[in-house]
Write a protein that holds these residues in place. Structure first.
Motif, PDB file in Angstrom:
ATOM      1  N   LYS A  87       1.053  -1.687   0.017  1.00 44.02           N
ATOM      2  CA  LYS A  87      -0.040  -0.523  -0.149  1.00 44.02           C
ATOM      3  C   LYS A  87       0.691   0.410   0.233  1.00 44.02           C
ATOM      4  O   LYS A  87       0.530   2.239  -0.704  1.00 44.02           O
ATOM      5  CB  LYS A  87      -0.478  -0.197   1.288  1.00 44.02           C
ATOM      6  CG  LYS A  87      -1.634   1.106   1.480  1.00 44.02           C
ATOM      7  CD  LYS A  87      -3.196   0.958   2.415  1.00 44.02           C
ATOM      8  CE  LYS A  87      -2.980   2.828   2.575  1.00 44.02           C
ATOM      9  NZ  LYS A  87      -4.467   3.124   4.304  1.00 44.02           N
ATOM     10  N   ILE A  88       1.799   1.149   1.242  1.00 38.21           N
ATOM     11  CA  ILE A  88       3.343   2.745   1.134  1.00 38.21           C
ATOM     12  C   ILE A  88       3.503   2.331  -0.339  1.00 38.21           C
ATOM     13  O   ILE A  88       3.930   3.795  -0.180  1.00 38.21           O
ATOM     14  CB  ILE A  88       3.698   2.713   2.058  1.00 38.21           C
ATOM     15  CG1 ILE A  88       2.970   3.125   3.478  1.00 38.21           C
ATOM     16  CG2 ILE A  88       4.341   3.240   2.305  1.00 38.21           C
ATOM     17  CD1 ILE A  88       3.468   2.282   5.031  1.00 38.21           C
ATOM     18  N   ALA A  89       4.196   1.550  -0.877  1.00 41.58           N
ATOM     19  CA  ALA A  89       5.134   1.563  -2.262  1.00 41.58           C
ATOM     20  C   ALA A  89       4.146   1.405  -2.757  1.00 41.58           C
ATOM     21  O   ALA A  89       4.345   2.655  -4.299  1.00 41.58           O
ATOM     22  CB  ALA A  89       4.991  -0.086  -2.069  1.00 41.58           C
ATOM     23  N   ALA A  90       2.996   1.340  -3.186  1.00 40.04           N
ATOM     24  CA  ALA A  90       2.366   1.332  -4.210  1.00 40.04           C
ATOM     25  C   ALA A  90       1.959   3.499  -4.337  1.00 40.04           C
ATOM     26  O   ALA A  90       1.310   3.708  -5.423  1.00 40.04           O
ATOM     27  CB  ALA A  90       0.308   1.241  -4.129  1.00 40.04           C
ATOM     28  N   SER A  91       1.246   3.861  -2.844  1.00 42.44           N
ATOM     29  CA  SER A  91       1.152   5.285  -2.660  1.00 42.44           C
ATOM     30  C   SER A  91       2.639   6.404  -2.885  1.00 42.44           C
ATOM     31  O   SER A  91       2.520   7.052  -4.093  1.00 42.44           O
ATOM     32  CB  SER A  91       0.837   5.649  -1.440  1.00 42.44           C
ATOM     33  OG  SER A  91       0.640   6.942  -1.108  1.00 42.44           O
ATOM     34  N   LEU A  92       3.777   6.184  -3.540  1.00 44.88           N
ATOM     35  CA  LEU A  92       5.030   6.573  -3.450  1.00 44.88           C
ATOM     36  C   LEU A  92       5.436   5.956  -5.442  1.00 44.88           C
ATOM     37  O   LEU A  92       5.801   7.185  -5.434  1.00 44.88           O
ATOM     38  CB  LEU A  92       6.227   6.041  -2.998  1.00 44.88           C
ATOM     39  CG  LEU A  92       5.460   5.998  -0.980  1.00 44.88           C
ATOM     40  CD1 LEU A  92       6.908   5.629  -0.274  1.00 44.88           C
ATOM     41  CD2 LEU A  92       5.241   8.119  -0.684  1.00 44.88           C
ATOM     42  N   ALA A  93       4.899   4.772  -5.749  1.00 42.28           N
ATOM     43  CA  ALA A  93       5.459   4.438  -6.656  1.00 42.28           C
ATOM     44  C   ALA A  93       4.009   6.282  -7.563  1.00 42.28           C
ATOM     45  O   ALA A  93       4.738   6.119  -8.601  1.00 42.28           O
ATOM     46  CB  ALA A  93       4.732   3.581  -7.805  1.00 42.28           C
ATOM     47  N   LEU A  94       2.757   5.635  -7.345  1.00 43.53           N
ATOM     48  CA  LEU A  94       1.964   6.574  -7.875  1.00 43.53           C
ATOM     49  C   LEU A  94       2.687   8.329  -7.306  1.00 43.53           C
ATOM     50  O   LEU A  94       2.441   8.821  -8.882  1.00 43.53           O
ATOM     51  CB  LEU A  94       0.906   7.284  -7.138  1.00 43.53           C
ATOM     52  CG  LEU A  94      -0.507   7.442  -7.961  1.00 43.53           C
ATOM     53  CD1 LEU A  94      -0.780   8.137  -8.488  1.00 43.53           C
ATOM     54  CD2 LEU A  94      -2.196   8.099  -6.156  1.00 43.53           C
ATOM     55  N   LYS A  95       2.969   8.511  -6.659  1.00 42.80           N
ATOM     56  CA  LYS A  95       3.515  10.342  -6.523  1.00 42.80           C
ATOM     57  C   LYS A  95       4.468  10.552  -7.063  1.00 42.80           C
ATOM     58  O   LYS A  95       4.445  11.413  -7.980  1.00 42.80           O
ATOM     59  CB  LYS A  95       3.895  10.036  -5.365  1.00 42.80           C
ATOM     60  CG  LYS A  95       4.534  11.755  -4.581  1.00 42.80           C
ATOM     61  CD  LYS A  95       5.015  10.878  -3.184  1.00 42.80           C
ATOM     62  CE  LYS A  95       4.633  13.374  -2.607  1.00 42.80           C
ATOM     63  NZ  LYS A  95       4.965  12.843  -1.044  1.00 42.80           N
ATOM     64  N   THR A  96       5.461   9.680  -7.801  1.00 44.82           N
ATOM     65  CA  THR A  96       6.912   9.028  -8.847  1.00 44.82           C
ATOM     66  C   THR A  96       5.796  10.086 -10.479  1.00 44.82           C
ATOM     67  O   THR A  96       6.858  10.292 -10.881  1.00 44.82           O
ATOM     68  CB  THR A  96       7.252   8.101  -8.336  1.00 44.82           C
ATOM     69  OG1 THR A  96       7.972   8.245  -7.359  1.00 44.82           O
ATOM     70  CG2 THR A  96       8.283   8.624  -9.553  1.00 44.82           C
ATOM     71  N   MET A  97       5.369   8.773 -10.302  1.00 49.03           N
ATOM     72  CA  MET A  97       4.577   8.412 -11.659  1.00 49.03           C
ATOM     73  C   MET A  97       4.031  10.491 -11.826  1.00 49.03           C
ATOM     74  O   MET A  97       3.884  10.143 -13.146  1.00 49.03           O
ATOM     75  CB  MET A  97       3.570   8.011 -11.815  1.00 49.03           C
ATOM     76  CG  MET A  97       4.394   6.198 -12.559  1.00 49.03           C
ATOM     77  SD  MET A  97       5.463   6.527 -13.047  1.00 49.03           S
ATOM     78  CE  MET A  97       5.316   6.600 -14.883  1.00 49.03           C
ATOM     79  N   CYS A  98       3.416  10.748 -11.356  1.00 43.81           N
ATOM     80  CA  CYS A  98       2.409  11.784 -11.371  1.00 43.81           C
ATOM     81  C   CYS A  98       2.974  12.988 -11.766  1.00 43.81           C
ATOM     82  O   CYS A  98       3.162  13.394 -12.234  1.00 43.81           O
ATOM     83  CB  CYS A  98       1.756  11.844  -9.943  1.00 43.81           C
ATOM     84  SG  CYS A  98      -0.002  11.281 -10.225  1.00 43.81           S
ATOM     85  N   GLN A  99       4.143  12.846 -10.842  1.00 42.96           N
ATOM     86  CA  GLN A  99       5.349  14.176 -11.169  1.00 42.96           C
ATOM     87  C   GLN A  99       6.520  13.556 -12.338  1.00 42.96           C
ATOM     88  O   GLN A  99       6.267  14.949 -13.148  1.00 42.96           O
ATOM     89  CB  GLN A  99       7.181  13.545  -9.574  1.00 42.96           C
ATOM     90  CG  GLN A  99       6.234  14.236  -9.153  1.00 42.96           C
ATOM     91  CD  GLN A  99       5.410  16.160  -9.457  1.00 42.96           C
ATOM     92  OE1 GLN A  99       6.159  17.151  -9.956  1.00 42.96           O
ATOM     93  NE2 GLN A  99       4.690  16.178  -8.160  1.00 42.96           N
TER      94      GLN A  99
END
Length: 289
Positions: A87-99
């Motif tokens: 869950k946390i890894a997916a949240s941070l992956a999303l953050k990277t992809m959005c940027q």
């Protein structure tokens, strides 16, 4: 000073929408030049020499192959960065992809007044960082990007369509049962508006930054607009606003990041209200935050 959260949406006149890129240019002029340079470096360009034409994929290729990229990112963040859960890894992956994608599309619109179209974009996918690179189709000419000033509001609509196409891909692979909706749209909204935060950290007046951010978000639909809540204070006889994430991305739980982001919903401090003194402010991230 009274600080509160969860303000109701503000009615912003439609006439404000067409002027957002022009107002953004005013912020660049008011900020230290380093801020404008950081923002400009995020604009989408044609592919450089290191990109082989065979690597370029249309949006359909990005869409159909993104699941593998997302899996590689989640595994990397768990193994290399110490994320304790998927869950946390997916949240941070999303953050990277959005940027990597949404932020650059947003910057391109704000700087040019013209929104990228999804069929104009080409993607290069990687199994490790930088994960995804985005460019304009190298076959496009300058004439393809000509802007009719009378169609300014239409560009915001075109922008929302382009963003939504990519957001749907993110939601399928990183949302749903991985990232909660409040976290998902907070991350989306922050990535789209982070060019404004860069300029605020480089000397642009917080009140002006907040005003344009609110107009911009209001034009991009209820879900994206709802990703930000606005704290407010009464200062010198007027109400001022500061953006906050609706929900925390949990980045602070990583062993190397034991602190909250400046816009985190968990933070009790509201540093956005304070004007930045000196020539440069902000963090040393690629997008200037």
């Amino acid at each position: 000073m009274a600080v509160s959260t969860g303000l109701p949406p503000t009615d912003i006149p439609a006439s404000e929408h067409a002027g957002i890129p022009a107002r953004f240019a005013g912020l660049i002029g008011a900020a230290h030049p380093d801020g404008g340079e950081l923002v400009s470096a995020r604009a989408i360009t044609a592919p450089t020499e290191h990109v082989v034409a065979a690597e370029l994929r249309e949006f359909s290729g990005f869409d159909s192959n993104f699941a593998l990229v997302a899996k590689h990112m989640i595994d990397f963040i768990k193994e290399d960065r110490g994320a304790p859960t998927t869950k946390i890894a997916a949240s941070l992956a999303l953050k990277t992809m959005c940027q990597i994608l949404l932020n650059r599309i947003s910057v391109t619109y704000l700087l040019t007044g013209r929104a990228p179209r999804i069929d104009e974009l080409r993607f290069v996918l990687h199994g490790k960082g930088p994960w995804v690179e985005v460019f304009f189709d190298p076959r496009l000419s300058e004439e393809d990007f000509e802007l009719n000033p009378d169609q300014g509001p239409a560009e915001l609509f075109a922008l929302s369509i382009c963003l939504e196409e990519i957001i749907q891909v993110f939601h399928r692979e990183l949302g749903r049962r991985k990232v909660a909706p409040s976290v998902f749209y907070s991350t989306v909204a922050i990535s789209i508006t982070s060019p404004f935060l860069v300029l605020r950290r480089h000397g642009a007046k917080p009140t002006e930054v907040a005003s344009i951010m609110r107009a911009y978000l209001a034009s991009l639909g209820k879900k994206i607009n709802g990703g930000i809540v606005w704290r407010q204070r009464e200062h010198e006889g007027r109400i001022e606003y500061a953006p906050r994430r609706k929900a925390c991305c949990l980045k602070y739980v990583l062993p190397s990041k034991p602190h909250l982001c400046s816009t985190c919903s968990r933070s009790t401090e509201t540093t956005f209200f304070d004007e930045v003194e000196g020539p440069v402010g902000g963090h040393s991230l690629p997008d200037g935050r």
